[in-house]
Design an enzyme around this catalytic site. Structure first.
Site, short mmCIF file in Angstrom:
data_model
loop_
_atom_site.label_atom_id
_atom_site.label_comp_id
_atom_site.label_asym_id
_atom_site.label_seq_id
_atom_site.Cartn_x
_atom_site.Cartn_y
_atom_site.Cartn_z
N SER A 176 4.45 -17.57 1.71
CA SER A 176 5.70 -17.69 0.94
C SER A 176 5.45 -18.28 -0.44
O SER A 176 4.46 -18.96 -0.69
CB SER A 176 6.68 -18.57 1.71
N VAL B 231 5.37 -22.31 -0.30
CA VAL B 231 4.08 -22.90 0.05
C VAL B 231 3.05 -22.64 -1.05
O VAL B 231 2.18 -23.47 -1.32
CB VAL B 231 3.59 -22.36 1.41
N GLU C 177 -1.22 -14.06 -2.35
CA GLU C 177 -0.61 -12.83 -1.87
C GLU C 177 0.75 -13.20 -1.29
O GLU C 177 0.85 -13.68 -0.15
CB GLU C 177 -1.50 -12.16 -0.82
N CYS D 296 5.64 -7.89 4.15
CA CYS D 296 5.84 -8.28 2.76
C CYS D 296 6.05 -7.07 1.85
O CYS D 296 6.58 -7.20 0.75
CB CYS D 296 4.69 -9.12 2.27
#
Length: 469
Positions: free
Chosen positions: A189, A192, A210, A244
């Site tokens: 995320s 984070v 990523e 994602c």
């Protein structure tokens, strides 16, 4: 058991010994990783089913085959990737040997994500091994069964001197990040990722992030409606939308929306039956906390549910759900959905759709569905995203010859195939000179003159290279 700092220190000593440098060692470790995947396919599938109720078909396709294919590609090309890359020279360097030497970074950290807990650890690991690094591997604790399996298998197959798995939750990750690494590769995320960047800044450690984002799917112009519905539904609800690169929302005209909805409804029934909760081909949400988050988003939305909406907290189930009449400032549009909920928004023109997408943060992927090539090219040329695919979703990330990575808020850095190798490699510019033609070097020594400067400028220019050919 060693502490985290002891693990990192041990790997750093092993790296300094040079054991990971030879091609034979790298190739052997990659081959053992291949054996690990192939020999343990069934237990991998079982772990993924325990974490997500992930269907075997999806598990093999997205967690096993994509890794095996990347391994084949890397092993086949490793020798050529490791060779020095000789560069063009000018007159001043004509007698020198000039090349790029690719060297491993050192001890690197890979932090995986829970939604594809095998793929998102092993794909960057392939690149790190191929590049000759020692690696600390931190799988996500959220997909607990798969995390435990990775921690069990990797020491059995790979060199325990060079590769270590560290398990635990957020506190263990924070503690791990206090150590100095030569690169940090993180998938997860944006929240984070900010913590990762702060921790990395202490040691000036380079990072690959990523991340995700709201990947749009613009449907415009002439289209094959049944095929568009099948590809949209498959890519959105694969892994229960916990991808994602899944289409996060659809942009289309009101006319296309009205024509698309009944086809989506029929496609969902064809894929998952009239009772999708009973269908073995539909994954579940990974945890009660993630289920609650999705249901709260759905409850806050001002959109109208026209397909699905059913849920079961105990089963962590949310039916494939489609909403219309969703505004740009709707709750579902404020963050990445990451679940089986698909908002459809309407635009009146192609330019309005492009402007809408460009107002948002740059996504990890952008999709456009259209039979008209000029529409596809117009969107491609006037938008920014990590990746791009026309008339399909997700599949662009399965090709190891294409780079995969984000831009802006969706991440930085790229991997897959050679791009993974390059991520974990330092490209060292090298010039090997002798003592010949020292008289020519007097041109750069004091006392300086206009004549010396003129000769030097000519001998270092691109024109001097051309004149020697």
């Amino acid at each position: 058991m060693d502490t985290q700092s002891q693990v990192v220190s041990r790997l750093r000593s092993v790296f300094a010994s040079g054991v990971t440098i030879p091609e034979e060692f790298r190739r052997a470790q990659l081959t053992k990783l291949m054996s690990m995947i192939k020999e343990n396919q069934e237990v991998i599938v079982k772990a993924l089913h325990k974490d997500f109720s992930k269907p075997k078909f999806e598990a093999i396709l997205s967690e096993v085959e994509i890794v095996v294919n990347d391994l084949h590609y890397t092993i086949s090309n490793l020798s050529s990737w490791m060779k020095p890359e000789y560069v063009s020279k000018n007159l001043a360097t004509k007698l020198d040997t000039c090349f790029v030497r690719r060297e491993p970074l050192g001890v690197v950290l890979i932090i995986g994500a829970w939604n594809y807990p095998v793929q998102l650890i092993l794909l960057p690991l392939i690149g790190a091994i191929a590049a000759g690094n020692c690696v600390v591997i931190k799988p996500s604790e959220i997909s607990a069964a798969t995390s435990s399996l990775i921690a069990e298998l990797i020491p059995k197959y790979l060199s325990q001197d060079c590769y270590a798995v560290v398990t635990g939750g957020s506190e263990e990750t924070k503690s791990l990040l206090q150590n100095r690494f030569d690169h940090i590769f993180y998938t997860g995320s944006q929240t984070v990722a900010r913590s990762i960047l702060q921790a990395a800044s202490v040691h000036l450690t380079p990072v690959t992030l990523e991340l995700g984002g709201k990947c749009p799917c613009l449907i415009y112009g002439r289209i094959d409606m049944p095929a568009a519905a099948r590809r949209l539904v498959w890519s959105k609800f694969f892994n229960a939308g916990q991808s994602c690169v899944a289409p996060d929302y659809v942009l289309c005209s009101p006319a296309i929306r009205d024509a698309l909805l009944p086809v989506i409804r029929q496609t969902l029934e064809d894929f998952y039956s009239k009772e999708p909760q009973s269908c073995p081909d539909l994954s579940r949400i990974v945890s009660p906390r993630h289920w609650t988050r999705l249901m709260e988003l759905l409850g806050k939305s001002g959109g109208k549910v026209v397909i699905g909406g059913e849920s079961d907290e105990e089963d962590k189930y949310i039916a494939p759900t489609v909403l219309v009449d969703v505004a740009e400032d709707d709750a579902l549009m404020k963050e990445e959905i990451f679940g089986p909920i698909l908002p459809i928004l309407t635009v009146e023109s192609l330019q309005e759709g492009i402007d809408f997408m460009n107002r948002q943060e740059r996504p990890l992927a952008l999709y456009v569905f259209s039979d008209e090539s000029h529409i596809v090219n117009t969107v491609l040329e006037n938008t920014k995203s990590g990746g791009f695919c026309s008339n399909d979703g997700i599949v662009q990330m399965t090709l190891p010859t294409l780079p995969f990575g984000g831009i802006g808020a969706s991440g930085c850095g790229q991997y897959h195939g050679r791009w993974s190798f390059e991520t974990f490699t330092h490209r060292r510019g090298c010039m090997l000179r002798g003592w010949a033609l020292e008289r020519l070097n007097t041109l750069r020594y004091p006392p300086y003159t206009e004549s010396k400067l003129s000769w030097l400028r000519w001998s270092t220019s691109p024109e001097s290279t051309c004149s020697l050919m």
